[in-house]
Write an enzyme that holds these catalytic residues in place. Structure first.
Site, short mmCIF file in Angstrom:
data_model
loop_
_atom_site.label_atom_id
_atom_site.label_comp_id
_atom_site.label_asym_id
_atom_site.label_seq_id
_atom_site.Cartn_x
_atom_site.Cartn_y
_atom_site.Cartn_z
N LYS A 171 11.83 17.45 28.15
CA LYS A 171 12.87 18.10 28.95
C LYS A 171 12.40 19.47 29.43
O LYS A 171 12.66 19.87 30.57
CB LYS A 171 14.16 18.24 28.14
CG LYS A 171 14.90 16.94 27.90
CD LYS A 171 16.13 17.18 27.01
CE LYS A 171 16.85 15.90 26.68
NZ LYS A 171 18.01 16.14 25.77
N ALA A 180 16.74 21.26 24.63
CA ALA A 180 17.03 20.80 23.26
C ALA A 180 17.43 19.33 23.29
O ALA A 180 17.85 18.80 24.32
CB ALA A 180 18.14 21.65 22.64
N ASP A 181 17.31 18.72 22.14
CA ASP A 181 17.77 17.34 21.98
C ASP A 181 18.35 17.16 20.59
O ASP A 181 17.78 17.65 19.61
CB ASP A 181 16.63 16.34 22.19
CG ASP A 181 17.14 14.90 22.14
OD1 ASP A 181 17.76 14.47 23.13
OD2 ASP A 181 16.95 14.24 21.11
N THR A 182 19.48 16.49 20.52
CA THR A 182 20.14 16.24 19.23
C THR A 182 20.21 14.74 18.97
O THR A 182 20.57 13.96 19.86
CB THR A 182 21.56 16.82 19.22
OG1 THR A 182 21.48 18.23 19.42
CG2 THR A 182 22.27 16.54 17.90
N SER A 184 16.17 19.43 17.95
CA SER A 184 14.91 20.10 18.28
C SER A 184 15.14 20.99 19.49
O SER A 184 15.78 20.58 20.46
CB SER A 184 13.81 19.08 18.57
OG SER A 184 13.43 18.41 17.39
#
EC number: 3.6.1.9
Length: 198
Positions: free
Chosen positions: A56, A77-79, A114
């Site tokens: 991303k 970010a990624d969840t 992250s």
């Protein structure tokens, strides 16, 4: 008192991430970052969230540069939610959301977020992992929650900062990480780019 806001690109459409960053005093400009979020064969949750955050960031940076925007740090970010090794992304429909919440009932799952920050060719990344324990849920409780519409744009089909907070018996780790942006880890990354928070 210094009221200057630090400008930051945000490669995320999450209103929760935007809200956290604005509360920290950032002035944000969103850049679109469209990537394939399919889990790769054999990929574990930590590797998955880290890869997506980095991808991303790369996609967002490419868009910003293609638009001729000034060079400044970009955050993505990624969840991901994981239970027994299974990755739970955003639900595809109400049945999928019900399945997820039923799986979490009375159990402890992990929420991984992250965060990646990119400027130029440099990218730094950090990951937060938080244990979240749900109380035992009845089918009626799950159905009522689904009726609110809240679960459908969230990994694991719930928002800890919303109505699902009543499901949470215990949390061990970062509350903001579960919301979608772990503030401690984010501050550490920003410090690596010489950006300090008040």
């Amino acid at each position: 008192m210094n009221s200057r806001k630090i400008r930051l690109y945000l490669a995320s459409g999450s209103p929760r991430r935007r809200e956290i960053l604005e509360q920290l005093g950032f002035q944000l400009e969103r850049v679109h970052a469209d990537i394939d979020e399919t889990v790769q064969p054999g990929e574990d949750a930590a590797s998955y969230t880290q890869r997506l955050a980095v991808e991303k960031a790369a996609a967002g940076w490419s868009v910003a540069m293609a638009l001729g925007l000034p060079s400044r740090p970009l955050l993505s970010a990624d969840t991901t939610v994981v239970l027994d090794g299974e990755i739970f992304g955003k639900p595809t429909d109400a049945d999928d959301a019900f399945r997820m919440l039923r799986a979490f009932s009375g159990r402890t799952h992990q929420v991984l977020t992250s965060v990646a920050i990119r400027e130029g060719e440099r990218t730094e990344i950090a990951t937060s992992c938080t244990d979240v324990t749900f109380k035992l849920l009845t089918d009626a409780e799950i159905e009522r929650y689904l009726d609110t519409g809240e679960p459908f744009d969230k990994a694991g089909a719930y928002g800890i900062q919303g109505k699902a907070s009543v499901f949470v018996q215990h949390i061990a780790g970062s509350f903001t990480g579960v919301v979608g942006l772990p503030v401690f880890e984010t501050a550490q990354l920003l410090a690596a780019f010489d950006i300090t928070l008040p």
